[in-house]
Design an enzyme around this catalytic site. Structure first.
Site, PDB file in Angstrom:
ATOM      1  N   GLU A  83       0.704  -1.343   0.012  1.00 25.59           N
ATOM      2  CA  GLU A  83       0.133   0.163  -0.120  1.00 25.59           C
ATOM      3  C   GLU A  83       0.935   1.156   0.105  1.00 25.59           C
ATOM      4  O   GLU A  83       1.557   1.469   0.873  1.00 25.59           O
ATOM      5  CB  GLU A  83      -1.030   0.289   1.143  1.00 25.59           C
ATOM      6  CG  GLU A  83      -1.653   1.336   1.116  1.00 25.59           C
ATOM      7  CD  GLU A  83      -2.653   1.364   2.014  1.00 25.59           C
ATOM      8  OE1 GLU A  83      -3.154   0.474   3.226  1.00 25.59           O
ATOM      9  OE2 GLU A  83      -3.751   2.200   1.957  1.00 25.59           O
ATOM     10  N   GLU A  88     -12.312   3.384   3.173  1.00 28.94           N
ATOM     11  CA  GLU A  88     -11.555   3.341   4.345  1.00 28.94           C
ATOM     12  C   GLU A  88     -11.832   4.840   4.709  1.00 28.94           C
ATOM     13  O   GLU A  88     -11.672   5.600   4.092  1.00 28.94           O
ATOM     14  CB  GLU A  88     -10.123   3.196   4.004  1.00 28.94           C
ATOM     15  CG  GLU A  88      -9.352   3.333   5.198  1.00 28.94           C
ATOM     16  CD  GLU A  88      -7.805   2.777   5.072  1.00 28.94           C
ATOM     17  OE1 GLU A  88      -7.217   2.190   5.807  1.00 28.94           O
ATOM     18  OE2 GLU A  88      -7.290   3.369   4.216  1.00 28.94           O
TER      19      GLU A  88
HETATM   20 MN    MN Z   1      -5.535   2.753   3.028  1.00 28.32          MN
END
Ligand code: MN
Length: 290
Positions: free
Chosen positions: A148, A242
């Protein structure tokens, strides 16, 4: 194929006790999601049998993510720290596999922290060696590992898609993929299209988050451009919402993520809104522009 829409468990809960596990899975299901992202910050704290049975009961798919800390930073030049990080990653991989997940991602290449120095070349090599071994282990279970890309205040290693692609190329493991997050892209990338298209088939996971991490569509992220870019790249993987607010304290993480404001208080309203926003965004991206 219908694209899976996911939600990060931290919208619902800050840990994974039996009560929190039930609450997170049932809330995700009633809010219309297909998938829940389960954080494995402490893999040993996950009750695998309970979680797996509740996943089956709710029909939800699961993905898993975690972020390393300065104590488990595999991009460190301290061999003991690197070894501790590697053990944690292998433990997390085993839990993810046992939950039935085929994806483990997050900040797994270094710590999620505010670094004060650039990444050391020796630390980069340490991270590459650990990731190569982890990828091999993941491949044996048919799993993908996602890196990520996060902003400069949370990593000194992978801040852009281009950096992640270079690292993956150097490691050379076929099951390593890029995990992009619009919140971080908004800070570091030129725009919301180029990095997605550059990743192409290497894009393996997506976090949809607003520039202030609150309600989608109320910040500066260009979601129409992002969703069209996903289509252009042929991305078929999950799209996971998120979001963070002071309304949900997360031990050992809220401080590192600098969650100081109440960007929301009603998590059900937030989740339902995000689900509808993503579905509408994808539908618009499928509609030809004149
Ligand atoms: Mn994230």
């Amino acid at each position: 194929m219908k694209q899976k829409i996911g939600i990060h468990a931290f919208v619902w809960v800050g840990g994974w006790s039996e009560e929190e596990c039930r609450q997170a899975l049932e809330s995700s299901r009633t809010s219309g999601y297909d998938l829940i992202e389960i954080p494995l910050l402490e893999p040993a704290a996950i009750d695998v049998a309970l979680t797996r049975s509740l996943l089956e009961k709710t029909g939800l798919e699961a993905t898993c993510t975690l972020a390393l800390t300065p104590e488990t930073d595999i991009s460190s030049t301290d061999e003991a720290v690197v070894a501790r990080g590697e053990r944690l990653l292998h433990d997390a991989l085993a839990v993810a596999r046992d939950l039935g997940a085929t994806y483990l991602g997050g900040v797994i290449f270094g710590a999620l922290t505010r670094y004060r120095e650039p990444l050391a070349p020796a630390g980069r090599l340490n991270s590459m060696r650990v990731l190569a071994r982890l990828a091999e282990q993941a491949a044996a279970s048919g799993m993908q590992l996602g890196l990520e890309v996060v902003n400069r205040y949370e990593s000194n290693f992978l801040n852009t898609a281009e950096q992640a692609l270079s690292l993956i190329e150097e490691i050379g493991a076929p099951n390593l993929v890029v995990h992009l997050d619009t919140y971080h892209m908004n800070i570091e990338e030129e725009n919301f299209v180029k990095p997605v298209v550059a990743c192409g088939k290497r894009l393996g996971y997506v976090h949809v988050g607003e520039s202030h991490r609150g309600y989608l569509g109320t910040g500066t992220v260009d979601f129409p451009a992002f969703f069209r870019a996903l289509r252009q790249a042929g991305y078929q993987g999950p799209i996971t919402f998120e979001s963070f607010s002071r309304a949900q304290e997360i031990a050992n993480l809220s401080g590192d993520l600098a969650i100081w404001r109440y960007t929301w208080t009603d998590r059900f309203d937030l989740a339902r809104h995000a689900r509808a926003f993503i579905a509408a965004g994808l539908e618009a991206a499928d509609t030809p522009e004149d």
